[in-house]
Scaffold this motif. Sequence first.
Motif, PDB file in Angstrom:
ATOM      1  N   LEU A 109      -3.453  -8.579   2.202  1.00  0.00           N
ATOM      2  CA  LEU A 109      -3.782  -7.172   2.445  1.00  0.00           C
ATOM      3  C   LEU A 109      -2.559  -6.341   2.075  1.00  0.00           C
ATOM      4  N   CYS A 157      -9.545   1.860   5.936  1.00  0.00           N
ATOM      5  CA  CYS A 157      -9.152   1.982   7.345  1.00  0.00           C
ATOM      6  C   CYS A 157      -7.800   2.679   7.492  1.00  0.00           C
ATOM      7  N   GLY A 158      -7.252   3.154   6.404  1.00  0.00           N
ATOM      8  CA  GLY A 158      -5.988   3.896   6.476  1.00  0.00           C
ATOM      9  C   GLY A 158      -4.791   3.007   6.752  1.00  0.00           C
ATOM     10  N   GLY A 159      -4.847   1.766   6.298  1.00  0.00           N
ATOM     11  CA  GLY A 159      -3.689   0.884   6.445  1.00  0.00           C
ATOM     12  C   GLY A 159      -3.596   0.199   7.789  1.00  0.00           C
ATOM     13  N   CYS A 200      -7.899  -2.926   0.720  1.00  0.00           N
ATOM     14  CA  CYS A 200      -6.628  -2.825  -0.002  1.00  0.00           C
ATOM     15  C   CYS A 200      -6.195  -4.181  -0.568  1.00  0.00           C
ATOM     16  N   LEU A 258       0.840  -1.209   0.000  1.00  0.00           N
ATOM     17  CA  LEU A 258       0.000   0.000   0.000  1.00  0.00           C
ATOM     18  C   LEU A 258       0.873   1.257   0.000  1.00  0.00           C
ATOM     19  N   SER A 266      -8.122   2.055   0.574  1.00  0.00           N
ATOM     20  CA  SER A 266      -7.620   1.787   1.929  1.00  0.00           C
ATOM     21  C   SER A 266      -8.523   2.516   2.924  1.00  0.00           C
ATOM     22  N   CYS A 307      -1.746  -3.416   2.819  1.00  0.00           N
ATOM     23  CA  CYS A 307      -1.167  -2.584   3.887  1.00  0.00           C
ATOM     24  C   CYS A 307      -0.321  -3.420   4.855  1.00  0.00           C
ATOM     25  N   GLY A 331      -5.155  -2.551   8.593  1.00  0.00           N
ATOM     26  CA  GLY A 331      -5.391  -3.991   8.454  1.00  0.00           C
ATOM     27  C   GLY A 331      -6.753  -4.423   8.937  1.00  0.00           C
ATOM     28  N   ARG A 332      -7.768  -3.560   8.807  1.00  0.00           N
ATOM     29  CA  ARG A 332      -9.071  -3.930   9.329  1.00  0.00           C
ATOM     30  C   ARG A 332     -10.155  -4.003   8.256  1.00  0.00           C
ATOM     31  N   CYS A 333     -10.023  -3.188   7.198  1.00  0.00           N
ATOM     32  CA  CYS A 333     -11.153  -3.059   6.262  1.00  0.00           C
ATOM     33  C   CYS A 333     -11.075  -4.054   5.110  1.00  0.00           C
ATOM     34  N   SER A 334      -9.901  -4.479   4.762  1.00  0.00           N
ATOM     35  CA  SER A 334      -9.625  -5.417   3.654  1.00  0.00           C
ATOM     36  C   SER A 334      -9.850  -4.802   2.272  1.00  0.00           C
TER      37      SER A 334
HETATM   38  S1  FES Z   1      -6.152  -0.474   4.253  1.00  0.00           S
HETATM   39 FE1  FES Z   1      -7.665  -1.389   5.460  1.00  0.00          FE
HETATM   40  S2  FES Z   1      -6.963  -3.437   5.556  1.00  0.00           S
HETATM   41 FE2  FES Z   1      -5.448  -2.485   4.373  1.00  0.00          FE
END
Ligand code: FES
Length: 565
Positions: A323, A281-283, A290, A267, A279, A325, A285-288
Amino acid sequence: MIRRLRLLSGLVMLAYVTMHLANHAVGLISLKAMEDVLWYIFRIWTNRPAQLLLYSSFLVHYALALYALWQRRTLRLRLSELSQIVLGFGIPLLLVRHVVATRISDSFFHTDVGYYAYLLWVYFVRSPDYGFVQMLVLVVAWGHAMIGLHFWLRVRPWYARLQPAALVVAVLVPVLSLLGAIEAGRQVIALAADPGWTREAFALPSPETQRALEAITEILTWFFAGVVAAVLLARLVRRAWRRRRGLVRIGYPDGRVVEVTPGTSVLEASRLAGIPHASVCGGRGRCSTCRVRVRGEIRSIDPPAEDELRVLRRIGATSNVRLACQLRPRGAIEVTPLLPPFAHAADGRRRVDFAQGSEREIAIMFVDIRGFTALSEGRLPYDVVFVLNRYFAAIGLAVEAAGGHVDKFIGDGVMALFGIERGAHAGCREALTAARLMSARLPELNASLRAELDRPLRIGIGVHCGPTIVGEMGYGNAAAITAIGDAVNTASRLESLTKNFACELVVSEETVSRAGLDLSAFPRREIEIRGKREMLAVRTLVSAAELPCSRIDDEHRPSTPGVKR
Ligand code: FES
């Protein structure tokens, strides 16, 4: 663990700040009311455990923020992410004077001046420039907290609904707080016009204490500024050192290749190269959103850590999906982002396998109310909606109790899918269990709707199984997992045949045999299916409640609340 600690410590400080700001807002009533409320807030936050929790939360949060700054390989971020970082590191610098003048002054110099009268006198009468800084830090701290909260909650499905109300609260709290402080400040300015008031209201710290507090303020200000500068400097040194060890090449589908230092996430590589990459959730690792498909040397990437693995499992990712990020390749790889750059949080909840679509053998069920048009004639819309919703709830419960998935409600009909995850055999057993549960539950539903209906509800059920294309189809929030194919059309046809055969259930022999049931006691018929040369063998049951129990009934017995057997 790190993410949880950062969240928990942030929430503790948010609780403190919210109470503090609410206390300021009481200034809109009076200075006295402010002091009264402060007494209670003091009681909460000055007891040992609460103090320990608050101070350790600050230390943990600050240390983790420094660690996150160190971990980032680029500061080319979206404005909201950059603002959160800048505001966050700005808080200690802006707040240090206030903390020294209250907490440190009280605890180490026993000045007993941590009250609104004294502080407002300092900020509005003696040193208005300090007062301005205090107003500024209030907005900065609240802004930092709200951005963090937004990043945390935006991946939750219910957040979009609450967002307008949350925004109102997020704006109202600091506005009321500022207005309260200004109003109380005006009162203090009026009181201070009487030279005797300051002597009576509080005792000023001695000049020596004042000098000592100034010195502490200066040291701490340099400390907080120095720590951030040291991390930024260390990042530069690391980048130069890593460059000497060679660069990692990351290829993108449009042929672009980005060269980054080892340790840079995919990312971050996208951002460094200005390649748009989702992205939400801004990197963190929560939203998936990316997510990328990885090609190339799998040896040059480490396996996902526990947190990433959990998210990947949630979205049904295959082994080559990661992911962006969290993925920090050690060697050359090629990646394909799987979601568009403008993806929303809802897109991140889409499963990879379903989003792509796949061919699966499943069981499909259609259910319809017999003679619903006549039943709804002459009724108020409210009554029709009420009856339909009760019926949908009963059907939906039966489907879910059996392990199926309600695909859609079409008018007074319901389409349900079974075996998406567990395969066709389990799906067929589940579908027939659902049919039996629906039929068995119908008398109870009719009894509860007796006052609303002239005659009891009757239903027709068609069940068939076969290969289908299962995937997430639709647009925006209306996208959902569904199935298409001949087997679906056939199941729908079987449901409509329940009218011709004057029965409740028409189920294909194929479904019965895969479910492992013996329905030889029920009539067998051969029917013609449009577009097919072969006839389709089906069984017809006047009441689906007569279906024998299958293994699935026992498997689901403990987890079927609300479904009577
Ligand atoms: S930016 Fe959200 S999981 Fe990677």
